[in-house]
Design an enzyme around this catalytic site. Sequence first.
Site, PDB file in Angstrom:
ATOM      1  CB  CYS A 209      10.411  -0.355   2.636  1.00 15.76           C
ATOM      2  SG  CYS A 209      11.290   0.665   1.285  1.00 15.76           S
TER       3      CYS A 209
ATOM      4  CD  GLU B 141      -5.020  -5.826   0.315  1.00 13.16           C
ATOM      5  OE1 GLU B 141      -4.400  -6.041  -0.653  1.00 13.16           O
ATOM      6  OE2 GLU B 141      -4.743  -6.243   1.432  1.00 13.16           O
TER       7      GLU B 141
ATOM      8  CG  PHE C  84      -0.096   0.404   2.378  1.00 14.04           C
ATOM      9  CD1 PHE C  84      -0.072   1.778   2.762  1.00 14.04           C
ATOM     10  CD2 PHE C  84       0.207  -0.290   3.542  1.00 14.04           C
ATOM     11  CE1 PHE C  84       0.515   2.312   4.028  1.00 14.04           C
ATOM     12  CE2 PHE C  84       0.893   0.126   4.728  1.00 14.04           C
ATOM     13  CZ  PHE C  84       1.168   1.395   4.710  1.00 14.04           C
TER      14      PHE C  84
ATOM     15  CD  GLU D 192       8.409  -2.558   8.397  1.00 12.19           C
ATOM     16  OE1 GLU D 192       7.674  -3.528   8.200  1.00 12.19           O
ATOM     17  OE2 GLU D 192       9.127  -1.851   7.326  1.00 12.19           O
TER      18      GLU D 192
HETATM   19  P1  NAD Z   1       1.604  -6.581   3.094  1.00 15.71           P
HETATM   20  O1  NAD Z   1       2.458  -7.622   3.214  1.00 15.71           O
HETATM   21  O2  NAD Z   1       0.296  -6.283   4.119  1.00 15.71           O
HETATM   22  O3  NAD Z   1       0.694  -6.264   1.547  1.00 15.71           O
HETATM   23  C1  NAD Z   1       1.517  -6.459   0.417  1.00 15.71           C
HETATM   24  C2  NAD Z   1       0.560  -7.309  -0.607  1.00 15.71           C
HETATM   25  O4  NAD Z   1       0.636  -8.746  -0.121  1.00 15.71           O
HETATM   26  C3  NAD Z   1      -0.742  -6.748  -0.888  1.00 15.71           C
HETATM   27  O5  NAD Z   1      -0.999  -6.890  -2.170  1.00 15.71           O
HETATM   28  C4  NAD Z   1      -1.634  -7.581  -0.265  1.00 15.71           C
HETATM   29  O6  NAD Z   1      -2.913  -8.144  -0.551  1.00 15.71           O
HETATM   30  C5  NAD Z   1      -0.640  -8.981  -0.104  1.00 15.71           C
HETATM   31  N1  NAD Z   1      -0.668 -10.102   1.095  1.00 15.71           N
HETATM   32  C6  NAD Z   1      -0.986  -9.451   2.330  1.00 15.71           C
HETATM   33  N2  NAD Z   1      -1.060 -10.303   3.532  1.00 15.71           N
HETATM   34  C7  NAD Z   1      -0.875 -11.711   2.474  1.00 15.71           C
HETATM   35  C8  NAD Z   1      -0.772 -12.815   2.870  1.00 15.71           C
HETATM   36  N3  NAD Z   1      -0.755 -13.250   4.085  1.00 15.71           N
HETATM   37  N4  NAD Z   1      -0.729 -13.703   1.880  1.00 15.71           N
HETATM   38  C9  NAD Z   1      -0.538 -13.646   0.713  1.00 15.71           C
HETATM   39  N5  NAD Z   1      -0.634 -12.144   0.288  1.00 15.71           N
HETATM   40  C10 NAD Z   1      -0.825 -11.279   1.353  1.00 15.71           C
HETATM   41  O7  NAD Z   1       2.436  -5.073   3.155  1.00 15.71           O
HETATM   42  P2  NAD Z   1       1.783  -3.514   3.281  1.00 15.71           P
HETATM   43  O8  NAD Z   1       1.258  -3.399   4.677  1.00 15.71           O
HETATM   44  O9  NAD Z   1       0.997  -3.418   2.016  1.00 15.71           O
HETATM   45  O10 NAD Z   1       3.173  -3.015   2.898  1.00 15.71           O
HETATM   46  C11 NAD Z   1       3.823  -2.549   4.216  1.00 15.71           C
HETATM   47  C12 NAD Z   1       5.115  -3.376   4.106  1.00 15.71           C
HETATM   48  O11 NAD Z   1       5.895  -3.383   2.947  1.00 15.71           O
HETATM   49  C13 NAD Z   1       6.178  -2.902   5.062  1.00 15.71           C
HETATM   50  O12 NAD Z   1       6.573  -4.099   6.071  1.00 15.71           O
HETATM   51  C14 NAD Z   1       7.390  -2.250   4.324  1.00 15.71           C
HETATM   52  O13 NAD Z   1       8.596  -2.220   4.986  1.00 15.71           O
HETATM   53  C15 NAD Z   1       7.212  -3.239   3.083  1.00 15.71           C
HETATM   54  N6  NAD Z   1       7.974  -2.630   1.995  1.00 15.71           N
HETATM   55  C16 NAD Z   1       9.156  -2.916   1.678  1.00 15.71           C
HETATM   56  C17 NAD Z   1       9.768  -2.433   0.446  1.00 15.71           C
HETATM   57  C18 NAD Z   1      11.091  -2.779   0.301  1.00 15.71           C
HETATM   58  O14 NAD Z   1      11.461  -2.400  -1.081  1.00 15.71           O
HETATM   59  N7  NAD Z   1      11.943  -3.418   0.976  1.00 15.71           N
HETATM   60  C19 NAD Z   1       9.193  -1.290  -0.080  1.00 15.71           C
HETATM   61  C20 NAD Z   1       7.804  -0.973   0.406  1.00 15.71           C
HETATM   62  C21 NAD Z   1       7.154  -1.490   1.343  1.00 15.71           C
END
Ligand code: NAD
Length: 523
Positions: free
Chosen positions: A306, A201, A174, A406
């Site tokens: 991130c 989403e 997101f 985090e």
């Molecule tokens: P999230 O893991 O909740 O969601 C990311 C994606 O995975 C979404 O499309 C979601 O629908 C899907 N998803 C969520 N839970 C799932 C599951 N159990 N099984 C399968 N798919 C699933 O992450 P978020 O809250 O959207 O984003 C924040 C996180 O992303 C933070 O931890 C941040 O550090 C990380 N991030 C990392 C980078 C990087 O380059 N390292 C960059 C941006 C964000």
Amino acid sequence: MLSYSSKCIKPRSFSKFSRNITIPTIGSKAKLLINGEFIDSQADTFTKVINPATQEVVSLVPQATQKELDEAVLSAQHAFKTWKKTSILSRQGVMLRFQHLIHEHLDTIAKNIVTEQGKVMNDARGDVTRGLQVVENLGGLPDYMLGTRLEVSRDMDTYTVREPLGVVGGICPFNFPAMIPLWMFPVALATGNTMVLKPSEKDPGAALMLAELAIEAGIPKGALNIVHGTKPTVEFMINDPAIKAISFVGGDAAGKAIYTGATANGKRAQCNTGAKNHGIILPDANKDHAINALVGAAFGAAGQRCMALSTAVFVGESAEWIDELVEKAKLLKVGSGFNPDVDVGPMISIDALKRAESLVESAKIEGANIILDGRNPTVEGFPNGNFLAPTIIDNVTSNMQCYQQEIFGPVLVILRANTLQEAIDIVNSNRYGNGSAIFTQSGANARLFQENIESGNVGINVPIPVPLPMFSFTGNKASFFGDTNFYGRSGINFYTQLKTITSLWRHEDVQSSKPSVNMPTMK
Ligand code: NAD
């Protein structure tokens, strides 16, 4: 003259101002993009996209049905047959038109990010711009795609060509609704693949707008498909054998599960996950620069980057600057991202806010000092927003929850060290390896830091060292599952495989015939 080598890309009339892109209207349903058409899903389950400053429902995101997911993959498979055969120059041309269109619509996309994600407008513009730069860098596509050639024996050549993988999948978080989709689909498509992309989403609007622009730029039907949903959509992508590779950016739990599942199914996977980025402040730093950098990188985007600097390690006497850091953090204005005076917008959801608040509370219980408590701020005009004002926790130790996890909110935790080496040891003991920065005026200290620090993206007097796309994003340790990074040359390598050809065209097979100067008699 250059020609377009495939029926599927036609140079479009390209006026200075293209048509308007679709902006989600309140209560509308996010469309799927399948086979070049934006269509309504037949889903019976929806996720609400909620404006985090107001709790207003912006749109509804469907959980795509099995049939729709199958159709998206089928259309990508079909498109791959022709798209992979297009010339490199024609794909580069699409990317050049695409970057132009993004420039033109940058503010419209940024406004949608403010509405759905909560960023302040200038930061939302930065979100689009950092993704746009990936597209711009694809102007160098021909160079990236060059193979190698060597005459390995008399008349025998070995040479490599870089070929696309097929249908690839992208799963987005997101927090960068434009940048992260742009880390994925332009590189995948420019290298000749077709893609099924799942935006978050929580804020799919920017990805849909970018897809519209990509189509206007000349991406043919089926080359880019957008599917929506949550875990079921992701599980489909992991398990469908037609999807050859998966790019994921998001949290640890999903990232680890996706990497494990995708690779067990024989797919390539690159999964960028969570982080705890440290900034080390040495007493020889430029104080103003270091404090300003910390404040901006800890609290900008409400700490939901991130690469946010969520942990400061003050070395020796530099700890005397902590009071000044607190004073500067207090000056940041919290509120709606549409207010140009605001510095810190809302967090993405009530759940995310509650989690951050409870980690702040746990620090208090575990013995740290909350020297700036931003919980429950009053934000005039936005009583229902998910606001947490800048919060600073001092005297944190590495066993505390607020350090171990985090927080992903506008919370800075402070540790102290006596020496640079001690500070480096603290950073290296952390399981994450996304990024870290040092603030110093000493080249020798900077070099010591750079050589000994384990994090993959390193800043020297630079608080958020996210590499530009002529390089790649090189987080490591628990911040990355995989071995081939996003964008830059690594990104090209991820989405392509080498074919190595050895050919023999024998010298003695050359037909030797003499030219005739006589009048042809046709005999
Ligand atoms: P999230 O893991 O909740 O969601 C990311 C994606 O995975 C979404 O499309 C979601 O629908 C899907 N998803 C969520 N839970 C799932 C599951 N159990 N099984 C399968 N798919 C699933 O992450 P978020 O809250 O959207 O984003 C924040 C996180 O992303 C933070 O931890 C941040 O550090 C990380 N991030 C990392 C980078 C990087 O380059 N390292 C960059 C941006 C964000």
